[in-house]
Enzyme design. Structure first.
Site, mmCIF file in Angstrom:
data_model
loop_
_atom_site.group_PDB
_atom_site.id
_atom_site.type_symbol
_atom_site.label_atom_id
_atom_site.label_comp_id
_atom_site.label_asym_id
_atom_site.label_seq_id
_atom_site.Cartn_x
_atom_site.Cartn_y
_atom_site.Cartn_z
ATOM 1 N N ARG A 33 -15.783 -0.929 -2.579
ATOM 2 C CA ARG A 33 -14.666 -0.072 -2.986
ATOM 3 C C ARG A 33 -14.114 -0.368 -4.391
ATOM 4 N NH1 ARG A 33 -10.304 0.388 -0.790
ATOM 5 N NH2 ARG A 33 -10.133 2.636 -0.837
ATOM 6 N N GLU A 90 -8.434 12.658 13.237
ATOM 7 C CA GLU A 90 -9.666 11.872 13.059
ATOM 8 C C GLU A 90 -9.463 10.740 12.072
ATOM 9 O OE1 GLU A 90 -12.270 14.780 11.435
ATOM 10 O OE2 GLU A 90 -12.742 15.654 13.371
ATOM 11 N N PRO A 91 -8.586 9.817 12.381
ATOM 12 C CA PRO A 91 -8.357 8.727 11.434
ATOM 13 C C PRO A 91 -9.509 7.722 11.470
ATOM 14 C CG PRO A 91 -7.101 8.358 13.434
ATOM 15 C CD PRO A 91 -7.779 9.686 13.602
ATOM 16 N N GLY A 92 -9.885 7.219 10.320
ATOM 17 C CA GLY A 92 -10.828 6.114 10.251
ATOM 18 C C GLY A 92 -10.088 4.910 9.682
ATOM 19 N N CYS A 94 -25.390 -8.953 -10.417
ATOM 20 C CA CYS A 94 -25.639 -8.922 -11.847
ATOM 21 C C CYS A 94 -25.325 -7.562 -12.449
ATOM 22 C CB CYS A 94 -27.067 -9.368 -12.124
ATOM 23 S SG CYS A 94 -27.238 -11.106 -11.725
ATOM 24 N N GLU A 95 -24.071 -7.219 -12.461
ATOM 25 C CA GLU A 95 -23.563 -6.029 -13.149
ATOM 26 C C GLU A 95 -22.130 -6.326 -13.560
ATOM 27 O OE1 GLU A 95 -24.163 -2.131 -11.646
ATOM 28 O OE2 GLU A 95 -26.135 -2.608 -10.820
#
Ligand code: PLP
Length: 428
Positions: A319, A281-283, A350-351
């Site tokens: 990510r 089940e590769p994504g 704004c972080e």
């Protein structure tokens, strides 16, 4: 396997034969660009490596990596099945043309209504807990074919949050109770036909994967001996990693396939398990390196550090902020120029954590340059949000130098589309 950097006669980066700077000019930024042939090549490389060594082999693409309809259509054409983790993914897969028989639903903390949706859709349900089994029994037709996700006490992954096997993991049925749960399912009138494990994500070292294969096969052997279940399929999950840094070694897929199918065959004959379908089940492996996020530098700022400010942020690609992930970045206007400076690439959210890179060595960057963030095909658009009230970007699909929009850029109206204001609050 790190994507080759292709350049045209203008010296611009090309993606699937299309000029990345032209794409940015034409469609605007931020923009996701998907290379169709890269997806097909990744699928075919993996499929061939395994099916040549064990013919009863099936890929279930883990679509949470990228649920774009065009991406799903490409994989449907290639013959893939789908690993779905939610009713929305089942729905999307059906709309993309996958037959229910080609969809495996591996839910986690699933509600009764979600179970009912999956039963009605006719997809294979991969049961995660005794609770789920008990509740499924109340709605499922007699003789429903199911599988179980087991936790083989082996975990691996690129980040703690991505390890899905082992004692700390919330997923699956304990290996020590697997045989008992299969027998219970038979007693309840189910027909268990599959067994599944998924140990984590971003795995570049075959060893933990081999351990999980060995462990799952031993569990399958025990289940078969103790409950008499015959397996139609044995599913080792996904998690195959890709290099995010140029110096990282890709998985040697031929060797990987050879070792896994070898061990698989050994264990099949050791336990007399017949010839079940082997599933992966590769994504990430299929779609990860097939997309680029194009973003334009709007501000070069000398502060305590040197920053290149771009028009994308962690709302567009989460990510780096979420996992501290490295994404390789190219200056699309001149990707082969020598790296002469170290600079932080900062998003527009704004972080303070909204950074694509710290101290990245890049060619000299100017305002107006287009940056190409590589390996933005998996867990990228699918994790995008409207945080800071920024509409989500467009996506284009490229093939043979031609580009087509496969997702329109959202508008401000989309930010408000599902909201209502109680009449008493309306502005008079
Ligand atoms: C996320 C997931 C996968 C795919 O993981 P990748 O690292 O993208 O290959 C496979 N199976 C299940 C059950 C998953 O939850």
């Amino acid at each position: 396997m790190f994507p080759d950097i292709d350049v045209n006669d203008k010296g611009h980066l090309t993606i699937g034969g299309a000029d990345a700077v032209d794409l940015a000019d034409r469609y605007g930024t931020p923009l996701y660009v998907i290379d169709e042939m890269r997806i097909r090549d990744n699928y075919r490389r993996l499929y061939r490596a395994f099916s040549e060594r064990y013919s009863r082999f099936q890929i279930f693409y883990a679509c949470k990596a990228n649920t774009g309809l065009a991406v799903m259509r490409i994989l449907e054409e290639e013959g893939s099945g789908i690993d779905a983790v939610s009713p929305g993914e089942i729905y999307t897969s059906l709309m993309a043309g996958f037959e229910p028989e080609r969809i495996l639903y591996t839910g986690n903390n699933v509600t009764d209504s979600e179970l009912r949706f999956a039963v009605d859709a006719g997809v294979m349900i991969n049961v995660d807990s005794r609770s789920q089994l008990r509740r499924l029994a109340e709605i499922a037709p007699e003789g429903l074919r199911i599988s179980f996700r087991v936790n083989p006490l082996v975990g691996a992954g690129h980040h703690e949050h991505c390890i899905t096997g082992g004692e700390m993991s919330k997923f699956g049925i304990m290996e020590s109770e697997a045989a008992e749960v299969y027998s219970l399912a038979v007693d309840m009138g189910f027909e268990p036909v599959g067994i599944h494990a998924h140990i984590g994500s971003g795995i570049l070292d075959p060893e933990p994967f081999m351990l999980a294969v060995e462990s799952l096969m031993d569990i399958a052997g025990r289940v078969s001996e103790e409950s008499g279940v015959e397996f139609d399929f044995i599913d080792f999950g996904g998690g195959l990693g890709i290099p995010y840094r140029p110096e990282e070694e890709p998985l040697d897929i031929e060797e990987f396939a050879s070792r896994i199918t070898g061990l698989f065959r050994e264990k099949l004959s050791e336990y007399g398990l017949g010839k079940p379908v082997m599933c992966l089940e590769p994504g990430r492996y299929i779609v990860g390196d097939a997309s680029y996020l194009l973003t334009r530098v709007n501000t070069v700022k000398e502060s305590y550090r040197r920053f290149a400010g771009v028009d994308a942020g962690f709302n567009t690609l989460l990510r780096p902020a979420m996992y501290g992930s490295y994404h390789h970045i190219l200056v699309a206007d001149r990707p082969l120029d020598e790296a002469v400076e170290e600079i932080d690439i900062a998003g527009n959210v704004c972080e303070s954590g909204d950074l694509f890179a710290r101290d990245r060595k890049l060619p000299e960057i100017h305002e107006g340059d287009v940056l190409a963030v590589m390996n933005a095909g998996a867990y990228a658009f699918s994790m995008a949000s409207q945080y800071n009230s920024r509409p989500r970007p467009a996506e284009v699909l490229v093939r043979d130098g031609e580009s087509e929009v496969v997702r329109e850029r959202e508008t401000f109206a989309d930010l408000l589309s599902k909201q209502t204001v109680p009449p008493r609050l309306l502005k008079r």
